[in-house]
Design a protein around this motif. Structure first.
Motif, PDB file in Angstrom:
ATOM      1  N   GLN A  24     -28.929 -52.537  25.407  1.00  0.00           N
ATOM      2  CA  GLN A  24     -30.020 -51.603  25.125  1.00  0.00           C
ATOM      3  C   GLN A  24     -29.702 -50.194  25.596  1.00  0.00           C
ATOM      4  OE1 GLN A  24     -34.163 -53.051  25.615  1.00  0.00           O
ATOM      5  NE2 GLN A  24     -33.238 -54.924  26.461  1.00  0.00           N
ATOM      6  N   LEU A  25     -28.869 -50.090  26.634  1.00  0.00           N
ATOM      7  CA  LEU A  25     -28.503 -48.776  27.166  1.00  0.00           C
ATOM      8  C   LEU A  25     -27.192 -48.259  26.583  1.00  0.00           C
ATOM      9  CD1 LEU A  25     -29.379 -49.393  30.934  1.00  0.00           C
ATOM     10  CD2 LEU A  25     -30.635 -47.923  29.340  1.00  0.00           C
ATOM     11  N   THR A  37     -29.379 -39.154  33.309  1.00  0.00           N
ATOM     12  CA  THR A  37     -29.891 -39.084  31.937  1.00  0.00           C
ATOM     13  C   THR A  37     -30.345 -40.444  31.422  1.00  0.00           C
ATOM     14  OG1 THR A  37     -27.658 -39.349  31.024  1.00  0.00           O
ATOM     15  CG2 THR A  37     -28.433 -37.099  31.411  1.00  0.00           C
ATOM     16  N   LEU A  38     -29.916 -41.529  32.083  1.00  0.00           N
ATOM     17  CA  LEU A  38     -30.299 -42.873  31.663  1.00  0.00           C
ATOM     18  C   LEU A  38     -31.623 -43.334  32.276  1.00  0.00           C
ATOM     19  CD1 LEU A  38     -26.899 -44.799  31.825  1.00  0.00           C
ATOM     20  CD2 LEU A  38     -28.143 -44.116  29.769  1.00  0.00           C
ATOM     21  N   PRO A  58     -34.836 -42.261  32.280  1.00  0.00           N
ATOM     22  CA  PRO A  58     -36.038 -42.442  31.454  1.00  0.00           C
ATOM     23  C   PRO A  58     -35.967 -43.684  30.566  1.00  0.00           C
ATOM     24  CG  PRO A  58     -35.364 -40.144  31.450  1.00  0.00           C
ATOM     25  CD  PRO A  58     -34.258 -40.910  32.094  1.00  0.00           C
ATOM     26  N   GLN A  59     -34.806 -43.898  29.920  1.00  0.00           N
ATOM     27  CA  GLN A  59     -34.652 -45.068  29.060  1.00  0.00           C
ATOM     28  C   GLN A  59     -34.680 -46.354  29.871  1.00  0.00           C
ATOM     29  OE1 GLN A  59     -31.042 -45.048  26.735  1.00  0.00           O
ATOM     30  NE2 GLN A  59     -31.596 -46.894  25.575  1.00  0.00           N
ATOM     31  N   ALA A  92     -38.194 -47.138  30.875  1.00  0.00           N
ATOM     32  CA  ALA A  92     -38.977 -47.606  29.726  1.00  0.00           C
ATOM     33  C   ALA A  92     -38.667 -49.071  29.408  1.00  0.00           C
ATOM     34  CB  ALA A  92     -38.684 -46.728  28.511  1.00  0.00           C
ATOM     35  N   ILE A  93     -37.401 -49.449  29.472  1.00  0.00           N
ATOM     36  CA  ILE A  93     -37.007 -50.830  29.184  1.00  0.00           C
ATOM     37  C   ILE A  93     -37.611 -51.790  30.199  1.00  0.00           C
ATOM     38  CG2 ILE A  93     -35.052 -52.431  29.098  1.00  0.00           C
ATOM     39  CD1 ILE A  93     -33.363 -50.059  28.032  1.00  0.00           C
TER      40      ILE A  93
END
Length: 281
Positions: free
Chosen positions: A26-27, A47-48, A50-51, A54-55
């Protein structure tokens, strides 16, 4: 204080039933990268975050082990904003037990888990302990600081969520009174292993937790983030420690303005000193 983000990623990943490989896909990174995060060998690129948050369906603050921008997690946040001290200023009876069992005849580091408005933390500092304390309520933290300043004692107090915060410093005494019901059942073993690992040999834990009883009606306060404990559950987490005291008490409470009762388990346990091997010829 070291970052606990790797442990947080591991914990929330497992709660979501996501494997390291699935998270990596997913990342768009390798699963080896995720493994290194979780073992503390490296950290995720900023930078990772936020993602990643969210996951895992948590905030970035929670991933970092803190809750500075979290919505209110305790019903007492508003109560602590009042000028008066909601719980009063008299220390808990457990405080005197610590003073009797483990007096600060030498420098002793004490951690107050969920200090509320700080009355117990300040009591310990007044009596010579080196006190660190945390709570999730901003108003409680500010009142702890004001009380410590008024009395003229040092208390290192900060904001953290008991669900996310993990120790990376060793303490001689861990103390918590009426806070452990905020720990979700699936996190308890992990959290208490961390607490025990970061306790000095011969150090003590002095803890209380509300337990449910079929003959005691639920308390009038509605706490959406409280989780049930059962009688003896706390004691079972200390089966390999020396039990100084374990008790179950029922007491009257008027904290909400409505008379009611609580049942509580109280534990005082000592971490055994390591056993030295005996060599024979």
């Amino acid at each position: 204080m070291k970052s606990n983000i790797g442990k947080s990623i591991s914990r929330y990943r497992k709660l979501k039933n996501i494997t390291q490989e699935e998270l990596a896909v997913q990342l768009d990174i390798t699963f080896q990268a995720v493994s290194k995060w979780e073992t503390g060998q490296s950290y995720p690129d900023i930078t990772l975050l936020p993602q990643l948050a969210a996951i895992l369906e948590v905030s970035i603050d929670k991933l970092m082990g803190y809750a500075y921008q979290e919505p209110k997690r305790t019903i007492y946040e508003d109560e602590y904003k009042q000028d008066d001290y909601y719980w009063g200023l008299a220390p808990s009876k457990l405080c005197y037990k610590i003073l009797a069992l483990f007096p600060p005849v030498k420098p002793l580091k004490l951690l107050d888990l969920g200090c509320g408005e700080g009355k117990d933390a300040v009591f310990f500092a007044r009596n010579g302990y080196q006190v660190t304390a945390f709570d999730i309520a901003d108003a409680g933290i500010e009142k702890t600081k004001r009380l410590a300043d008024k009395i003229g004692v040092p208390v290192h107090v900060f904001k953290a969520d008991i669900l996310d915060f993990r120790l990376d410093t060793t303490y001689d005494i861990l103390y918590s009174n009426g806070v452990l019901h905020y720990i979700r059942p699936e996190l308890r073993q992990d959290i208490f292993i961390n607490y025990q690992q970061h306790t000095s040999p011969g150090g003590i834990h002095v803890l209380s937790v509300f337990v449910t009883k079929p003959f005691i009606p639920p308390a009038p306060e509605h706490e959406p983030n409280a989780y049930k404990w059962i009688s003896g559950e706390l004691f079972s987490l200390y089966s390999d420690w020396l039990t100084r005291e374990c008790d179950e008490i029922i007491f009257d409470c008027h904290s909400s303005g409505i008379p009611h009762k609580h049942a509580m388990n109280v534990l005082i346990a000592e971490k055994p000193a390591p056993q030295h091997a005996i060599h024979t010829r």
